[in-house]
Motif scaffolding. Structure first.
Motif, PDB file in Angstrom:
ATOM      1  N   ASP A  13       1.032  -1.420  -0.073  1.00 17.54           N
ATOM      2  CA  ASP A  13      -0.042  -0.156   0.280  1.00 17.54           C
ATOM      3  C   ASP A  13       0.907   1.249  -0.215  1.00 17.54           C
ATOM      4  OD1 ASP A  13      -3.195   0.957   0.296  1.00 17.54           O
ATOM      5  OD2 ASP A  13      -1.761   2.127   1.827  1.00 17.54           O
ATOM      6  N   ASP A  14       0.295   2.154  -0.581  1.00  8.90           N
ATOM      7  CA  ASP A  14       1.145   3.596  -0.693  1.00  8.90           C
ATOM      8  C   ASP A  14       1.548   4.217   0.464  1.00  8.90           C
ATOM      9  OD1 ASP A  14       0.661   3.473  -3.689  1.00  8.90           O
ATOM     10  OD2 ASP A  14      -1.215   4.603  -3.419  1.00  8.90           O
ATOM     11  N   GLU A  15       0.596   4.042   1.528  1.00  4.87           N
ATOM     12  CA  GLU A  15       0.912   4.753   2.978  1.00  4.87           C
ATOM     13  C   GLU A  15       1.791   3.960   3.614  1.00  4.87           C
ATOM     14  OE1 GLU A  15      -3.141   3.643   5.481  1.00  4.87           O
ATOM     15  OE2 GLU A  15      -3.168   5.396   4.438  1.00  4.87           O
ATOM     16  N   VAL A  16       1.824   2.601   3.353  1.00  6.85           N
ATOM     17  CA  VAL A  16       2.744   1.890   4.166  1.00  6.85           C
ATOM     18  C   VAL A  16       4.097   2.128   3.431  1.00  6.85           C
ATOM     19  CG1 VAL A  16       3.609  -0.796   4.756  1.00  6.85           C
ATOM     20  CG2 VAL A  16       1.080   0.178   4.555  1.00  6.85           C
ATOM     21  N   ALA A  17       4.377   2.034   2.261  1.00 13.34           N
ATOM     22  CA  ALA A  17       5.482   2.329   1.506  1.00 13.34           C
ATOM     23  C   ALA A  17       6.074   3.547   1.892  1.00 13.34           C
ATOM     24  CB  ALA A  17       5.620   2.384  -0.139  1.00 13.34           C
ATOM     25  N   ALA A  18       5.328   4.621   2.302  1.00 18.78           N
ATOM     26  CA  ALA A  18       5.824   6.161   2.631  1.00 18.78           C
ATOM     27  C   ALA A  18       6.449   5.995   4.014  1.00 18.78           C
ATOM     28  CB  ALA A  18       4.523   6.995   2.729  1.00 18.78           C
ATOM     29  N   PHE A  19       6.265   4.778   4.853  1.00 21.74           N
ATOM     30  CA  PHE A  19       7.158   4.765   5.873  1.00 21.74           C
ATOM     31  C   PHE A  19       8.509   4.374   5.915  1.00 21.74           C
ATOM     32  CE2 PHE A  19       2.824   4.565   8.203  1.00 21.74           C
ATOM     33  CZ  PHE A  19       3.195   5.132   9.327  1.00 21.74           C
ATOM     34  N   LEU A  20       9.069   4.181   4.641  1.00 22.49           N
ATOM     35  CA  LEU A  20      10.347   4.208   4.342  1.00 22.49           C
ATOM     36  C   LEU A  20      11.142   4.841   4.921  1.00 22.49           C
ATOM     37  CD1 LEU A  20      12.454   3.023   1.112  1.00 22.49           C
ATOM     38  CD2 LEU A  20      12.924   5.084   2.287  1.00 22.49           C
ATOM     39  N   ASP A  21      11.257   6.186   5.157  1.00 20.87           N
ATOM     40  CA  ASP A  21      12.261   7.146   5.334  1.00 20.87           C
ATOM     41  C   ASP A  21      12.326   6.904   7.164  1.00 20.87           C
ATOM     42  OD1 ASP A  21      13.624   9.854   5.340  1.00 20.87           O
ATOM     43  OD2 ASP A  21      12.102  10.224   7.208  1.00 20.87           O
ATOM     44  N   PRO A  22      11.229   7.070   7.905  1.00 19.49           N
ATOM     45  CA  PRO A  22      11.523   6.577   9.529  1.00 19.49           C
ATOM     46  C   PRO A  22      11.963   5.231   9.932  1.00 19.49           C
ATOM     47  CG  PRO A  22       9.137   6.802   9.007  1.00 19.49           C
ATOM     48  CD  PRO A  22       9.712   7.103   7.692  1.00 19.49           C
TER      49      PRO A  22
END
Length: 334
Positions: free
Chosen positions: A138-147
């Motif tokens: 999911d897009d929003e899960v992938a967005a957690f890459l940085d933290p």
């Protein structure tokens, strides 16, 4: 395009901006999902010496390739990607030594401005730290890459702990620390001020202990590793007393500019406490983070308290500032 721009300390708002055009080596993304972050609140409250204002806000996102600059190869329009924030040069002394997170030019041009319809990815990031999103993630899960990449880089700074881990703080990064530590078979304690975070800590495999300005006496020498996830200089000074003799302290949370810290010399010396710092992450940490997210090893979705369009951002930031939720997800237009 619509974007949220911080004009000054404490001041931001929605603006109509010209969509960015890709320069040589650059990529333009259509924002699909972007996450609120404690850094957004810090920038609003106190600014940052390395971020000039005005600036489009946000830096944790998943996007879709919308335009390619001259010389960009290996990427296609419509691909889902997650960019790292920094772009290490690959040839300086630090990069050659495997310390790309300390590359002196890595932050000269960052991926920034996630709270907008379109986001420019600098050429250095495209070359070193732009990552395809696996199908089904999911897009929003992938967005957690940085933290998550920052957490995994922190792990690389340590001797592998064998006993209990104390994470001081109960925000998103602290809970990601708990998730990683518990998956590695360690007992985890999350120490925080907000008792409503106890259930979240449990979901990430940790026991929650409430602390206030005076700390919690029951935490004394309770762990083999203590991690600061607060950026509070007072917590930094306290942590050497919360690990057992021979233990490790990781100074993970960034303190405010100009902060000074005093450590008890006798405690460090006679108890052989190891102090380590951790800053940002390298491209390899980002790749490891994406693999952990795609495999389900780390599932950050319980951290998301709400979702909405870009126009919902002010309400999300206000709620996060009040402690009413750990993270919020902004979704781009379909």
């Amino acid at each position: 395009m619509k974007a949220y721009v911080q004009d000054a300390i404490g001041s931001y708002g929605e603006r109509d901006l010209e969509p960015p055009r890709p320069g040589p080596g650059e990529v333009i993304l259509k924002m699909r999902a972007a996450l609120t972050c404690g850094t957004d609140l810090k920038l609003l409250s106190r600014g940052h010496p390395r971020i000039a204002l005005p600036a489009t806000m946000g830096h944790e996102l998943c996007g879709e390739v919308a335009a390619l600059g001259d010389g960009v190869a290996g990427w296609k329009l419509g691909e889902r990607v997650v960019p790292g924030v920094s772009g290490p040069c690959g040839h300086c002394r630090e990069c050659r030594a495997g310390r790309e997170n300390l590359c002196p030019s890595a932050h000269a041009d960052r991926t920034w401005g996630a709270f907008a319809d379109r986001v420019r990815v600098p050429a250095a990031v495209v070359a070193s730290s732009l990552h395809r999103v696996p199908a089904g993630l999911d897009d929003e899960v992938a967005a957690f890459l940085d933290p998550l990449a920052s957490v995994l880089h922190g792990w690389s700074r340590l001797r592998e702990p064998r006993g209990a881990v104390l994470v001081y703080g109960a925000g998103a990064l602290a809970l990601l620390w708990a998730a990683v530590a518990s998956r590695r078979g360690l007992a985890v304690i999350v120490a925080g001020r907000r008792p409503e975070r106890a259930s979240l800590a449990e979901r990430f495999g940790a026991r929650f202990v409430r602390v206030d300005g005076g700390g919690a006496p029951e935490l004394a020498e309770s762990a083999d590793l203590a991690v600061d996830a607060t950026g509070d200089a007072r917590v930094w000074e306290r942590l050497p007393f919360l690990v057992r003799p021979g233990g490790q302290v990781l100074l993970f949370g960034g303190c405010a500019p100009g902060a000074a810290v005093t450590f008890d010399a006798a405690r460090l010396h006679y108890a052989e406490i190891t102090l380590s710092g951790a800053f940002h992450y390298a491209p390899r940490d980002a790749r490891e983070a994406l693999e952990a997210l795609a495999s389900g090893e780390v599932d950050p979705r319980p951290l998301i308290a709400g979702r909405g369009p870009l126009s919902a951002l002010p309400g999300f930031l206000d709620a996060q500032a009040r402690g009413a939720g750990v993270r919020y997800a902004v979704r781009g237009d379909a």
